[in-house]
Design a protein around this motif. Structure first.
Motif, PDB file in Angstrom:
ATOM      1  N   VAL A   1      -8.059   1.964   8.574  1.00  0.00           N
ATOM      2  CA  VAL A   1      -7.790   0.866   9.512  1.00  0.00           C
ATOM      3  C   VAL A   1      -7.269   1.396  10.849  1.00  0.00           C
ATOM      4  O   VAL A   1      -7.664   0.930  11.919  1.00  0.00           O
ATOM      5  N   GLU A   2      -6.418   2.392  10.786  1.00  0.00           N
ATOM      6  CA  GLU A   2      -5.699   2.837  11.980  1.00  0.00           C
ATOM      7  C   GLU A   2      -6.561   3.611  12.970  1.00  0.00           C
ATOM      8  O   GLU A   2      -6.476   3.388  14.189  1.00  0.00           O
ATOM      9  N   LEU A   3      -7.387   4.524  12.486  1.00  0.00           N
ATOM     10  CA  LEU A   3      -8.172   5.367  13.392  1.00  0.00           C
ATOM     11  C   LEU A   3      -9.103   4.553  14.293  1.00  0.00           C
ATOM     12  O   LEU A   3      -9.129   4.785  15.511  1.00  0.00           O
ATOM     13  N   PRO A   4      -9.872   3.594  13.758  1.00  0.00           N
ATOM     14  CA  PRO A   4     -10.697   2.775  14.656  1.00  0.00           C
ATOM     15  C   PRO A   4      -9.866   2.008  15.685  1.00  0.00           C
ATOM     16  O   PRO A   4     -10.300   1.840  16.831  1.00  0.00           O
TER      17      PRO A   4
ATOM     18  N   ILE B   1      -5.416  -0.177   2.868  1.00  0.00           N
ATOM     19  CA  ILE B   1      -6.280  -0.913   3.799  1.00  0.00           C
ATOM     20  C   ILE B   1      -5.710  -2.292   4.104  1.00  0.00           C
ATOM     21  O   ILE B   1      -5.551  -2.676   5.268  1.00  0.00           O
ATOM     22  N   SER B   2      -5.384  -3.035   3.063  1.00  0.00           N
ATOM     23  CA  SER B   2      -4.979  -4.431   3.256  1.00  0.00           C
ATOM     24  C   SER B   2      -3.629  -4.556   3.947  1.00  0.00           C
ATOM     25  O   SER B   2      -3.458  -5.382   4.855  1.00  0.00           O
ATOM     26  N   LEU B   3      -2.657  -3.728   3.554  1.00  0.00           N
ATOM     27  CA  LEU B   3      -1.331  -3.845   4.153  1.00  0.00           C
ATOM     28  C   LEU B   3      -1.277  -3.283   5.568  1.00  0.00           C
ATOM     29  O   LEU B   3      -0.299  -3.504   6.278  1.00  0.00           O
ATOM     30  N   SER B   4      -2.310  -2.571   5.980  1.00  0.00           N
ATOM     31  CA  SER B   4      -2.412  -2.126   7.373  1.00  0.00           C
ATOM     32  C   SER B   4      -3.148  -3.173   8.205  1.00  0.00           C
ATOM     33  O   SER B   4      -2.664  -3.612   9.251  1.00  0.00           O
ATOM     34  N   ALA B   5      -4.314  -3.590   7.718  1.00  0.00           N
ATOM     35  CA  ALA B   5      -5.142  -4.534   8.472  1.00  0.00           C
ATOM     36  C   ALA B   5      -4.476  -5.900   8.617  1.00  0.00           C
ATOM     37  O   ALA B   5      -4.689  -6.592   9.618  1.00  0.00           O
ATOM     38  N   LEU B   6      -3.670  -6.292   7.638  1.00  0.00           N
ATOM     39  CA  LEU B   6      -3.064  -7.623   7.650  1.00  0.00           C
ATOM     40  C   LEU B   6      -1.625  -7.617   8.154  1.00  0.00           C
ATOM     41  O   LEU B   6      -0.933  -8.619   8.033  1.00  0.00           O
ATOM     42  N   ASN B   7      -1.202  -6.493   8.708  1.00  0.00           N
ATOM     43  CA  ASN B   7       0.175  -6.390   9.206  1.00  0.00           C
ATOM     44  C   ASN B   7       0.186  -6.484  10.735  1.00  0.00           C
ATOM     45  O   ASN B   7      -0.154  -5.524  11.423  1.00  0.00           O
ATOM     46  N   PRO B   8       0.574  -7.639  11.290  1.00  0.00           N
ATOM     47  CA  PRO B   8       0.560  -7.793  12.752  1.00  0.00           C
ATOM     48  C   PRO B   8       1.537  -6.862  13.456  1.00  0.00           C
ATOM     49  O   PRO B   8       1.328  -6.495  14.614  1.00  0.00           O
TER      50      PRO B   8
END
Length: 209
Positions: free
Chosen positions: A49-52, A113-120
């Protein structure tokens, strides 16, 4: 100066990597069942999630790199974010009771993935705090700076999450040491935040790096 920048990235990155949050708590729980390998897979999920996100920020920064007003605005916003993040980190360090989550995931990769993408707050950290760092990296190395910046940052994620999972698998993690570490990081992050704000108004840095 370039080495100082890499050190600065590592120190500022620590504020995000080591801060209490859903990813930290989940990794602690994952470690109980999966050991260090669970933490490694959480880290990989986080990277996916982070690199892109970092690349997108970098591409956007390139288009506005020569605009002094934008540079100063980002420095001001980033500095405010850093100071606020330092406050939250210190507050959490004082109030935190446990870093362990109540459940253990069957899929560490999905957790990452989920706790990164869904963490504002994770996204806000990169937009608010990461953008000035990306801008500085681009000044030093051009597009290669994005990769240099990210390597200087991401190894902390892998080291922390993998190490945390390993330690919790042994059930010997010291909450007192965790608190001391967070408070120390909060002070360092606040120092960089003040430097960012100073740069926004004066056009130069207080710190020598």
């Amino acid at each position: 100066m370039e080495l100082g920048f890499i050190i600065k990235v590592a120190l500022i990155s620590s504020s995000g990597a080591l801060a209490p949050g859903p990813l930290t708590a989940a990794t602690a729980a994952v470690g109980i069942k999966h050991g260090w390998k669970g933490g490694l897979w959480v880290s990989i999920g986080h990277l996916i999630v982070e690199l892109p996100l970092v690349i997108l920020i970098g591409l956007g920064v390139i288009a506005i790199l020569t605009n002094d007003v934008v540079t100063q605005t980002l420095s001001l916003v980033g500095g405010i974010f850093l100071i606020f993040f330092a406050y939250l980190t210190a507050k959490d360090a004082i109030n935190v009771k446990s870093i362990e989550a109540s459940s253990i995931s069957k899929s560490p990769l999905l957790i990452g993935i989920s706790l990164s993408a869904l963490n504002p707050f994770f996204i806000a950290w990169w937009v608010g705090i990461g953008s000035p760092l990306v801008m500085e990296a681009l000044r030093y190395w051009g597009l290669a700076g994005i990769w240099i910046l990210y390597v200087a940052h991401v190894w902390l994620d892998f080291a922390w999450l993998t190490g945390l999972a390993r330690v919790t698998s042994l059930s010997r993690f010291s909450l007192r040491i965790y608190r001391i570490l967070l408070i120390t990081l909060a002070l360092l992050v606040a120092m960089f935040g003040i430097d960012f704000v100073y740069y926004a108004f004066q056009g130069n840095h207080l710190l020598p790096f």
